[in-house]
Design an enzyme around this catalytic site. Structure first.
Site, PDB file in Angstrom:
ATOM      1  NE  ARG A 138     117.308  38.839  48.594  1.00  7.19           N
ATOM      2  CZ  ARG A 138     118.614  38.639  48.739  1.00  7.19           C
ATOM      3  NH1 ARG A 138     119.044  37.504  49.230  1.00  7.19           N
ATOM      4  NH2 ARG A 138     119.467  39.567  48.379  1.00  7.19           N
ATOM      5  CE  LYS A 160      94.411  41.704  47.864  1.00  4.98           C
ATOM      6  NZ  LYS A 160      93.243  42.579  47.583  1.00  4.98           N
ATOM      7  CD  GLU A 202      86.097  43.712  54.677  1.00 12.52           C
ATOM      8  OE1 GLU A 202      85.719  43.132  53.637  1.00 12.52           O
ATOM      9  OE2 GLU A 202      86.910  44.661  54.664  1.00 12.52           O
ATOM     10  CE  LYS A 240      90.576  37.289  51.538  1.00 15.94           C
ATOM     11  NZ  LYS A 240      91.022  38.448  52.229  1.00 15.94           N
ATOM     12  CD  GLU A 250      93.110  42.408  44.041  1.00 21.16           C
ATOM     13  OE1 GLU A 250      93.203  42.131  45.242  1.00 21.16           O
ATOM     14  OE2 GLU A 250      93.027  43.559  43.599  1.00 21.16           O
ATOM     15  NE  ARG A 254      92.879  38.186  47.334  1.00 23.46           N
ATOM     16  CZ  ARG A 254      93.829  37.766  48.143  1.00 23.46           C
ATOM     17  NH1 ARG A 254      94.697  36.871  47.718  1.00 23.46           N
ATOM     18  NH2 ARG A 254      93.922  38.220  49.380  1.00 23.46           N
ATOM     19  CG  ASN A 258      89.691  44.833  45.673  1.00 23.17           C
ATOM     20  OD1 ASN A 258      90.102  44.700  46.816  1.00 23.17           O
ATOM     21  ND2 ASN A 258      90.399  44.492  44.614  1.00 23.17           N
ATOM     22  CG  HIS A 261      87.718  47.148  49.863  1.00 27.06           C
ATOM     23  ND1 HIS A 261      86.504  46.554  50.098  1.00 27.06           N
ATOM     24  CD2 HIS A 261      88.529  46.753  50.879  1.00 27.06           C
ATOM     25  CE1 HIS A 261      86.584  45.819  51.200  1.00 27.06           C
ATOM     26  NE2 HIS A 261      87.800  45.925  51.689  1.00 27.06           N
ATOM     27  CG  HIS A 265      91.440  51.207  50.188  1.00 30.64           C
ATOM     28  ND1 HIS A 265      92.015  50.256  49.396  1.00 30.64           N
ATOM     29  CD2 HIS A 265      91.119  50.566  51.343  1.00 30.64           C
ATOM     30  CE1 HIS A 265      92.058  49.094  50.026  1.00 30.64           C
ATOM     31  NE2 HIS A 265      91.502  49.254  51.213  1.00 30.64           N
ATOM     32  CG  HIS A 277      89.220  48.446  56.280  1.00 32.92           C
ATOM     33  ND1 HIS A 277      89.454  49.062  55.067  1.00 32.92           N
ATOM     34  CD2 HIS A 277      88.931  47.144  55.988  1.00 32.92           C
ATOM     35  CE1 HIS A 277      89.324  48.170  54.094  1.00 32.92           C
ATOM     36  NE2 HIS A 277      89.009  47.003  54.631  1.00 32.92           N
TER      37      HIS A 277
HETATM   38  N1  GLY Z   1      90.589  42.063  51.335  1.00 31.31           N
HETATM   39  C1  GLY Z   1      90.454  41.709  49.984  1.00 31.31           C
HETATM   40  C2  GLY Z   1      91.351  40.618  49.554  1.00 31.31           C
HETATM   41  O1  GLY Z   1      91.976  39.962  50.367  1.00 31.31           O
HETATM   42  O2  GLY Z   1      91.493  40.376  48.378  1.00 31.31           O
END
Ligand code: GLY
Length: 373
Positions: A138, A160, A202, A240, A250, A254, A258, A261, A265, A277
Site C-alpha cells: 500500500r 506521476k 521537454e 516543473k 493535476e 498542471r 500536457n 502530450h 501519447h 516519448h
Molecule cells: N509530465 C507532465 C507532468 O508531470 O505533469
C-alpha cells in the site's frame, strides 16, 4: 549526514559535488529536495534516512550495472539490506507484467513497509519503479536518481507514476511523490545524442508554457550536441517545481504540462511505442500549436519559432503515422472528458491561459485531422 527533515530553500546545503537546489512542495505529501550535480552516491547517502533499513535498487539493462551498482554498494556499507532489480531497457518494459515480476521478487525477498526503493534511470525506470513504490504494501518510500535529460527535467519531479497498456500510455498509475530527487549531471555525458534531443523537447515545452526567457536561451544555443548547461536544466526544472507546488494532482494548472502530450501519447500508442516519448512530444507540440493557430488562439509567429527551434535541435517535426492510426487513442486519453478531446494549448510563448480553471481547450477529431500535416 542523513537528511532527517526536508530543508527549506533558504537553508540549502550540498554534498561534495551535488547541490541541493530546490524543495518540491506538493502540499499533498511532504516536501522533498532536488539535488543536482555529480556524485549521486554521496548525495544518496546525504538524503538517506536511518529508518530505511532495506533498500531496493531498481534499474534497467542500461543503468543497473553502471549507475545502480555503486549506489547499492554504498547502501550496503551503511548497513542496509539491499535487493537489486533489473529489467530490459525500453518502453516495452513499462507494463503491468514487469511490475508484477518486480513485486514478486520483492515479496520473495521479504521487503517490508519500511524499505525505500531507489529508482535509477530514465523516464521508464522512474515511472515504473515509482508505481511499484506507490502500491507495494500500500505504498513505500522511493528516491529518484535521474540519469537522462528527459527524466531530470520532467519525469523525476512531480510524483506521476504509471505503466502503459495496449489501450494507451500511462493509463494505469498513481500520484506518489519521491522522498528525494537526484539529478546526475555526469550521467548526461554518457547519454546518446538522440536521448539528449528527446530531453530537450521537454525543456522546450517548459519554456513555451511558462518561461519565454528560457525559450530565448534555447534559441541562442549554437549547438545541441552536448548536454545543456546546469543553469538551463535548472531553469527547466524550476518550471516543473513551480507548477507541481500549486497543483500537485493535476486539477488545474498542471494540465499545462500536457502541452503536446495529447497528440504525443496517441502517436506513441499508434506506433506501438516505437516513437520515443521526446520525439512524440516534439511532434505533438507542433500539431497542437498548429491547431491553436488555426483556431486563432496562438499567434502564427509563435508556432514558427517552436518549429524552427525543434528543427534546429534535430527533433522530428512530422507525424510518423497516419491520423487514422492515432485517432482511436484520443478517445482513451486521460484528459478526454465526456467524450471531448482536451488539449493544453499556449496563448503566447511563455503564457498559458487558465480557461475557467480548466487549463485545456476542447478540440474535435476533425480539427486535429486538419492540424496533422
Ligand atoms: N509530465 C507532465 C507532468 O508531470 O505533469
Amino acid at each position: 549526514m542523513p537528511l532527517d527533515a526536508p530543508r527549506s530553500q533558504t537553508t540549502l546545503t550540498s554534498t561534495a559535488r551535488m547541490k541541493h537546489l530546490f524543495d518540491v512542495r506538493p502540499r499533498v505529501s511532504e516536501p522533498y529536495p532536488v539535488l543536482c550535480g555529480e556524485g549521486p552516491v554521496d548525495a544518496l547517502h546525504s538524503v538517506w534516512r536511518p529508518e530505511w533499513r532495506q533498500a531496493v535498487v531498481v534499474g534497467d539493462s542500461n543503468t543497473a550495472a553502471l549507475f545502480g551498482k555503486p549506489l547499492a554498494l554504498r547502501l550496503r556499507e551503511l548497513g542496509c539490506e539491499v535487493l537489486e532489480l533489473e529489467f530490459p531497457a525500453g518502453e516495452p518494459s513499462k507494463t503491468r507484467a514487469t511490475k508484477e515480476r518486480l513485486e514478486d521478487a520483492m515479496l520473495a525477498a521479504r521487503i517490508e513497509r519500511g524499505a525505500c526503493i531507489v529508482a535509477v534511470g530514465g523516464g521508464v525506470v522512474l515511472d515504473l519503479a515509482g508505481f511499484l513504490a506507490a502500491t507495494y504494501l500500500r505504498g513505500i518510500a522511493h528516491i529518484h536518481v535521474a540519469t537522462t535529460l528527459l527524466a531530470q527535467v520532467d519525469a523525476a519531479i512531480g510524483g506521476k507514476t504509471a505503466v502503459d497498456t495496449p489501450f494507451g500510455k500511462n493509463l494505469i498509475g498513481a500520484f506518489h511523490h519521491p522522498r528525494a530527487v537526484l539529478l546526475d549531471q555526469a550521467a548526461l555525458r554518457s547519454l546518446p545524442l538522440v536521448e539528449l534531443r528527446h530531453g530537450l523537447a521537454e525543456c522546450v515545452k517548459h519554456a513555451v508554457i511558462r518561461d519565454e526567457m528560457l525559450f530565448k536561451s534555447l534559441e541562442r544555443l549554437t549547438s545541441f550536441d552536448d548536454p545543456p548547461s546546469a543553469e538551463l536544466i535548472l531553469r527547466s526544472v524550476a518550471v516543473k517545481v513551480a507548477i507541481v507546488a500549486v497543483d500537485p494532482l493535476e486539477h488545474g494548472e498542471r494540465r499545462s504540462l500536457n502541452f503536446g502530450h495529447t497528440v504525443a501519447h496517441a502517436i506513441e500508442a499508434a506506433t506501438n511505442h516505437t516513437t520515443a516519448h521526446g520525439a512524440a512530444v516534439a511532434i505533438g507540440m507542433i500539431i497542437e500549436a498548429r491547431l491553436a493557430v488555426m483556431k486563432g488562439w496562438l499567434p502564427k509567429d509563435a508556432l514558427d519559432r517552436i518549429v524552427a527551434l525543434l528543427e534546429r535541435i534535430g527533433l522530428p517535426v512530422r507525424a510518423p503515422c497516419a491520423f487514422d492510426a492515432a485517432a482511436p487513442f484520443f478517445a482513451i486519453d486521460k484528459k478526454t472528458s465526456e467524450g471531448r478531446i482536451q488539449c493544453a494549448l499556449p496563448e503566447q510563448l511563455g503564457v498559458f491561459g487558465a480557461h475557467d480553471g480548466q487549463w485545456t481547450r476542447s478540440v474535435t477529431l476533425a480539427e486535429l485531422l486538419r492540424a496533422w500535416t
